[in-house]
Enzyme design. Structure first.
Site, PDB file in Angstrom:
ATOM      1  N   CYS A  20       0.768  -0.719   0.045  1.00 36.83           N
ATOM      2  CA  CYS A  20       0.089   0.620  -0.017  1.00 36.83           C
ATOM      3  C   CYS A  20       0.623   1.252   0.135  1.00 36.83           C
ATOM      4  O   CYS A  20       2.216   1.457  -0.231  1.00 36.83           O
ATOM      5  CB  CYS A  20      -1.026  -0.014   1.025  1.00 36.83           C
ATOM      6  SG  CYS A  20      -0.227   0.162   2.499  1.00 36.83           S
ATOM      7  N   ARG A  26      -3.953  -0.686   5.495  1.00 35.87           N
ATOM      8  CA  ARG A  26      -4.211  -1.366   4.255  1.00 35.87           C
ATOM      9  C   ARG A  26      -3.427  -2.746   4.832  1.00 35.87           C
ATOM     10  O   ARG A  26      -3.777  -3.435   4.411  1.00 35.87           O
ATOM     11  CB  ARG A  26      -4.068  -0.734   3.277  1.00 35.87           C
ATOM     12  CG  ARG A  26      -6.226  -0.280   3.001  1.00 35.87           C
ATOM     13  CD  ARG A  26      -5.662   0.826   1.867  1.00 35.87           C
ATOM     14  NE  ARG A  26      -4.329   1.395   1.871  1.00 35.87           N
ATOM     15  CZ  ARG A  26      -4.128   2.633   0.652  1.00 35.87           C
ATOM     16  NH1 ARG A  26      -4.767   2.282  -0.300  1.00 35.87           N
ATOM     17  NH2 ARG A  26      -3.082   3.296   0.429  1.00 35.87           N
ATOM     18  N   ASP A 137      -8.067   3.453   0.726  1.00 34.45           N
ATOM     19  CA  ASP A 137      -7.707   3.855   2.012  1.00 34.45           C
ATOM     20  C   ASP A 137      -8.155   4.490   3.382  1.00 34.45           C
ATOM     21  O   ASP A 137      -9.174   5.445   2.867  1.00 34.45           O
ATOM     22  CB  ASP A 137      -6.381   4.662   1.393  1.00 34.45           C
ATOM     23  CG  ASP A 137      -5.071   5.718   2.671  1.00 34.45           C
ATOM     24  OD1 ASP A 137      -5.111   5.478   3.373  1.00 34.45           O
ATOM     25  OD2 ASP A 137      -4.176   5.885   2.347  1.00 34.45           O
TER      26      ASP A 137
HETATM   27  P1  4NP Z   1      -2.112   2.946   4.119  1.00 30.54           P
HETATM   28  O1  4NP Z   1      -2.449   4.350   4.423  1.00 30.54           O
HETATM   29  O2  4NP Z   1      -0.977   3.239   2.745  1.00 30.54           O
HETATM   30  O3  4NP Z   1      -3.177   2.096   3.928  1.00 30.54           O
HETATM   31  O4  4NP Z   1      -0.513   2.624   4.937  1.00 30.54           O
HETATM   32  C1  4NP Z   1      -1.647   5.307   4.876  1.00 30.54           C
HETATM   33  C2  4NP Z   1      -0.873   5.179   6.230  1.00 30.54           C
HETATM   34  C3  4NP Z   1       0.014   6.806   5.721  1.00 30.54           C
HETATM   35  C4  4NP Z   1      -0.251   7.542   4.737  1.00 30.54           C
HETATM   36  C5  4NP Z   1      -1.059   7.537   3.849  1.00 30.54           C
HETATM   37  C6  4NP Z   1      -1.490   6.684   3.773  1.00 30.54           C
HETATM   38  N1  4NP Z   1       0.462   8.908   4.627  1.00 30.54           N
HETATM   39  O5  4NP Z   1       0.274   9.420   4.264  1.00 30.54           O
HETATM   40  O6  4NP Z   1       0.963   8.612   5.847  1.00 30.54           O
END
Ligand code: 4NP
Length: 175
Positions: A20, A26, A137
């Site tokens: 991800c 995720r 997300d």
């Molecule tokens: P992930 O969600 O891709 O599902 O882990 C996110 C976690 C952190 C960030 C963006 C999406 N961020 O911008 O820090």
């Protein structure tokens, strides 16, 4: 019909990477659930699961508290995860790389070569409900988003394990 699993490249087992953006919401949830299901299916000796993010902001940190709480409430162990970042070597190491959304897919494909392109798919290509969809997300939303991710991840992991149960005995001549 389930998508085919690309052939294994290593003698010791099948290696699946979940990808991800941040590797704190995720893909860690998918990692924990898929690994749990692989264990329940008796495939832990032959199937390895890992996860990473295309971004490096959270490297070395545990997963998001909301992701961990959602997993813990459902009976999973969320304590062992530490965030990692995707690098080119992952395309050589893993047999199958599953991206949570289309941007993640495009970012993983930047690291792929003609030889490894077929190993990069959307995670939900294996989802019997809505194959080809994205895992949304949940990072900027509320708790309901994490519940929704868990539902998708549990259903899709069950389908991946069903595919593995068919192929692993054939690949490694177990019976
Ligand atoms: P992930 O969600 O891709 O599902 O882990 C996110 C976690 C952190 C960030 C963006 C999406 N961020 O911008 O820090």
């Amino acid at each position: 019909m389930l998508p085919e699993l690309p052939e294994p490249r290593h003698g010791d087992g099948y290696r699946i990477a979940l990808v991800c953006l941040g590797n704190i919401c995720r893909s860690p949830m998918a990692d924990v659930v898929l690994e749990h299901r692989v264990g329940e299916a008796g495939l832990a000796d032959r199937v390895r699961v890992a996860s990473c993010g295309t971004g490096g902001w959270h490297v070395g940190r545990p997963m998001d508290d909301r992701a961990a709480a959602t997993l813990t409430a459902a009976g999973y162990d969320a304590t062992r995860h530490r965030a990692q970042q995707l690098a080119g070597g992952w395309l050589e190491e893993f047999d199958l790389l599953l991206a949570m959304d289309r941007q993640n897919l495009a970012d993983v494909q930047l690291h792929a070569t003609a030889d490894t392109q077929h190993r990069v798919r959307l995670f939900r290509d294996f989802d019997p409900v809505g194959p080809g969809s994205e895992v949304p997300d949940p990072y900027y939303g509320g708790g309901a988003g994490f519940e929704e991710v868990l539902t998708m991840v549990e259903r899709t992991s069950a389908a991946i394990v069903a595919a593995l149960q068919q192929r692993v005995p054939r690949w490694w001549d177990l019976s």
